[in-house]
Design a protein around this motif. Structure first.
Motif, PDB file in Angstrom:
ATOM      1  N   LEU A 281       0.869  -1.169   0.000  1.00  0.00           N
ATOM      2  CA  LEU A 281       0.000   0.000   0.000  1.00  0.00           C
ATOM      3  C   LEU A 281       0.905   1.218   0.000  1.00  0.00           C
ATOM      4  O   LEU A 281       1.728   1.389   0.900  1.00  0.00           O
ATOM      5  N   MET A 282       0.769   2.048  -1.032  1.00  0.00           N
ATOM      6  CA  MET A 282       1.613   3.240  -1.164  1.00  0.00           C
ATOM      7  C   MET A 282       0.846   4.464  -0.681  1.00  0.00           C
ATOM      8  O   MET A 282      -0.288   4.723  -1.108  1.00  0.00           O
ATOM      9  N   LEU A 283       1.471   5.217   0.243  1.00  0.00           N
ATOM     10  CA  LEU A 283       0.857   6.420   0.810  1.00  0.00           C
ATOM     11  C   LEU A 283       1.644   7.643   0.351  1.00  0.00           C
ATOM     12  O   LEU A 283       2.692   7.988   0.920  1.00  0.00           O
ATOM     13  N   PRO A 284       1.194   8.313  -0.713  1.00  0.00           N
ATOM     14  CA  PRO A 284       1.975   9.403  -1.316  1.00  0.00           C
ATOM     15  C   PRO A 284       2.283  10.557  -0.374  1.00  0.00           C
ATOM     16  O   PRO A 284       3.309  11.225  -0.533  1.00  0.00           O
ATOM     17  N   ALA A 285       1.432  10.814   0.622  1.00  0.00           N
ATOM     18  CA  ALA A 285       1.618  11.984   1.491  1.00  0.00           C
ATOM     19  C   ALA A 285       2.550  11.717   2.665  1.00  0.00           C
ATOM     20  O   ALA A 285       2.813  12.614   3.465  1.00  0.00           O
ATOM     21  N   GLU A 286       3.077  10.492   2.774  1.00  0.00           N
ATOM     22  CA  GLU A 286       3.813  10.118   3.984  1.00  0.00           C
ATOM     23  C   GLU A 286       5.288   9.783   3.739  1.00  0.00           C
ATOM     24  O   GLU A 286       5.907   9.069   4.515  1.00  0.00           O
ATOM     25  N   PRO A 305      10.308   4.340   3.573  1.00  0.00           N
ATOM     26  CA  PRO A 305      10.128   5.682   2.998  1.00  0.00           C
ATOM     27  C   PRO A 305      10.739   5.752   1.603  1.00  0.00           C
ATOM     28  O   PRO A 305      11.868   5.321   1.386  1.00  0.00           O
ATOM     29  N   MET A 306       9.983   6.300   0.666  1.00  0.00           N
ATOM     30  CA  MET A 306      10.444   6.401  -0.718  1.00  0.00           C
ATOM     31  C   MET A 306      10.151   7.787  -1.271  1.00  0.00           C
ATOM     32  O   MET A 306       9.441   8.580  -0.642  1.00  0.00           O
ATOM     33  N   SER A 307      10.679   8.059  -2.443  1.00  0.00           N
ATOM     34  CA  SER A 307      10.458   9.362  -3.059  1.00  0.00           C
ATOM     35  C   SER A 307       8.984   9.585  -3.378  1.00  0.00           C
ATOM     36  O   SER A 307       8.511  10.723  -3.405  1.00  0.00           O
ATOM     37  N   GLY A 308       8.239   8.500  -3.626  1.00  0.00           N
ATOM     38  CA  GLY A 308       6.822   8.626  -3.949  1.00  0.00           C
ATOM     39  C   GLY A 308       5.898   8.468  -2.772  1.00  0.00           C
ATOM     40  O   GLY A 308       4.675   8.406  -2.949  1.00  0.00           O
ATOM     41  N   GLY A 309       6.444   8.394  -1.551  1.00  0.00           N
ATOM     42  CA  GLY A 309       5.605   8.238  -0.375  1.00  0.00           C
ATOM     43  C   GLY A 309       6.129   7.151   0.541  1.00  0.00           C
ATOM     44  O   GLY A 309       7.280   6.726   0.434  1.00  0.00           O
ATOM     45  N   GLU A 349      -4.943   9.248  -0.547  1.00  0.00           N
ATOM     46  CA  GLU A 349      -4.531   8.936  -1.917  1.00  0.00           C
ATOM     47  C   GLU A 349      -3.782   7.609  -1.992  1.00  0.00           C
ATOM     48  O   GLU A 349      -2.983   7.378  -2.911  1.00  0.00           O
ATOM     49  N   ALA A 350      -4.045   6.731  -1.038  1.00  0.00           N
ATOM     50  CA  ALA A 350      -3.329   5.452  -0.987  1.00  0.00           C
ATOM     51  C   ALA A 350      -3.612   4.609  -2.227  1.00  0.00           C
ATOM     52  O   ALA A 350      -4.730   4.591  -2.744  1.00  0.00           O
TER      53      ALA A 350
END
Length: 424
Positions: A281-286, A305-309, A349-350
């Motif tokens: 599950l990718m969380l763009p705001a986190e 933690p990644m560049s896209g969230g 926006e997950a």
């Protein structure tokens, strides 16, 4: 065997992280390389992995200590280990092999094999990305595996001593120190194992695309095609694809979870390869919530933690390659993460994702060279350690292809551990 016109010196079948890094190293060693895949490089499981260099994961999943937990785990469709009941008849033979590999002699063999392969992995990645100017794609060289229960601490301490015996730099810290290092962690965290020789990437797909761009710039060819059959000729290998025939001097099968049919056709041996359906599950705001990757010992998932969230990844589901995804398994990761953190994650926006991890019942990959003149090479079955082990696997494959001494002995990874291949 017959003679044929050679189309390429070396054919790589598979555009995941294992195939692409192998193509890169083979080309760097002076080989003319053609890579084929039925999809674009990076379109499969390699784009959705946890992004963690899991050099600390040297123990097999096949461990007798989890036996008592299996019924409970399997009855929970959202637990860390699940089997789709409609796939149970297909996975049963694999599970029996999995249980057989829980005997102590095999656990030692697998642990030694994983330790040797993962032990050289981070150095191989640093060296590879150093050559391509991609070191900015690697982040913090440390990680935590946190725990919430006193009983888990005792188990982790025993495991820590075994890891240290295999050269893994690790220490046990309490909850206060864990929160000092990672302020976002909540009070439920009692402590953690602190690993200082791990790390993560900013984006797994970006890493693969970075390497692939260098491959293309240096002359590697690519065709979108699916390998169907491998046959040996007097001077090479004849590979039938859905887009025509390719003749090469040597070929590498590195198709991940899709490797079994081609390996069976080429060798006569059916490796017991199945697939762990992995979710994230990718969380763009986190993306800024955590400074390093945080794994959970009890919940069996990881936050990276990644560049896209912030990517929440983990859990194992056996359901084959055809059944639709169970997206609840991705969304439950949010609940696990919130339980470990001081404040809840923003998830408006997950984006959920599911991919296939190629898995063998002894938890070791196949890395091998066989066939007349060593023309057939194999590199598949890295289960959830594909990213971690791929750069080092690429070095091993290149050494085997060029009849050089590999950086570690390959006996633990031979295909023949599953039976005798046909005379090639």
């Amino acid at each position: 065997m017959t003679e044929s016109t050679i189309d390429t010196d070396f054919l790589v079948i598979g555009g995941g992280i294992v195939g692409v890094t192998a193509a890169f190293e083979l080309q760097a060693a002076g080989r003319q390389v053609l890579l084929i895949d039925r999809e674009a490089p990076g379109a499969g499981a390699s784009r959705g992995n946890a992004g963690h260099f899991a050099t600390e994961q040297i123990f097999p999943i096949a461990d007798a200590s989890i036996l008592w937990q299996v019924p409970k785990l399997l009855l929970d469709p959202l637990g860390p280990l699940a089997i789709d009941w409609r796939y149970a008849h297909r996975i049963t033979p694999w599970l029996l092999r999995f249980l057989w590999n829980m005997r102590s002699s095999q656990v030692r063999r697998t642990t030694e094999g994983l330790a040797a392969l993962s032990g050289g992995s981070l150095g191989a990645w640093r060296e590879l990305l150093g050559r391509t100017g991609g070191m900015s794609l690697i982040r913090s060289q440390e990680s935590l595996t946190v725990f919430e229960k006193k009983g888990t601490a005792r188990k982790l301490e025993r495991g820590m001593k075994q890891m240290q015996a295999h050269g893994v730099p690790v220490s046990l810290i309490d909850g206060a120190e864990a929160r000092e290092r990672v302020p976002a962690l909540g009070e439920r965290v009692r402590g953690a194992l602190h690993f200082t020789a791990t790390g993560h990437v900013t984006d797994p797909l970006a890493v693969l695309e970075h390497i692939w761009t260098h491959c293309l710039q240096n002359g590697i060819d690519y065709r979108q095609a699916e390998g169907r059959a491998v046959r040996f000729t007097d001077d090479g290998v004849h590979v039938e694809t859905d887009q025509g025939v390719i003749n090469a001097r040597q070929v590498l099968i590195a198709c991940g979870a899709h490797s079994r049919p081609l390996v069976h056709q080429a060798t006569g041996l059916k490796p017991p390869l199945d697939t762990e359906r992995g979710y994230h599950l990718m969380l763009p705001a986190e993306g800024e919530r955590l400074p390093m990757a945080i794994a959970s010992a009890e919940r069996r998932f990881i936050m990276t933690p990644m560049s896209g969230g912030l990517r929440l990844a983990g859990t194992v589901e056996f359901g084959g390659l055809e059944r639709p995804a169970n997206w609840r398994r991705a969304w439950v990761l949010r609940e696990h993460a919130n339980a470990l953190l001081a404040s809840s994650l923003a998830d408006s926006e997950a984006e959920p994702w599911m991919g296939f991890r190629p898995t063998l019942p002894d938890c070791l990959p196949v890395i091998d060279r066989l066939g007349p003149g060593g023309r057939l090479l194999l590199a598949f079955g890295h289960h959830h350690l594909g990213l971690t082990q791929s750069a080092f696997t690429a070095r091993i494959v290149t050494a085997l292809a060029n009849e050089a001494e590999p950086p570690i002995p390959v006996d633990p990874y031979r295909l023949s551990r599953f039976g005798k291949p046909k005379a090639l």
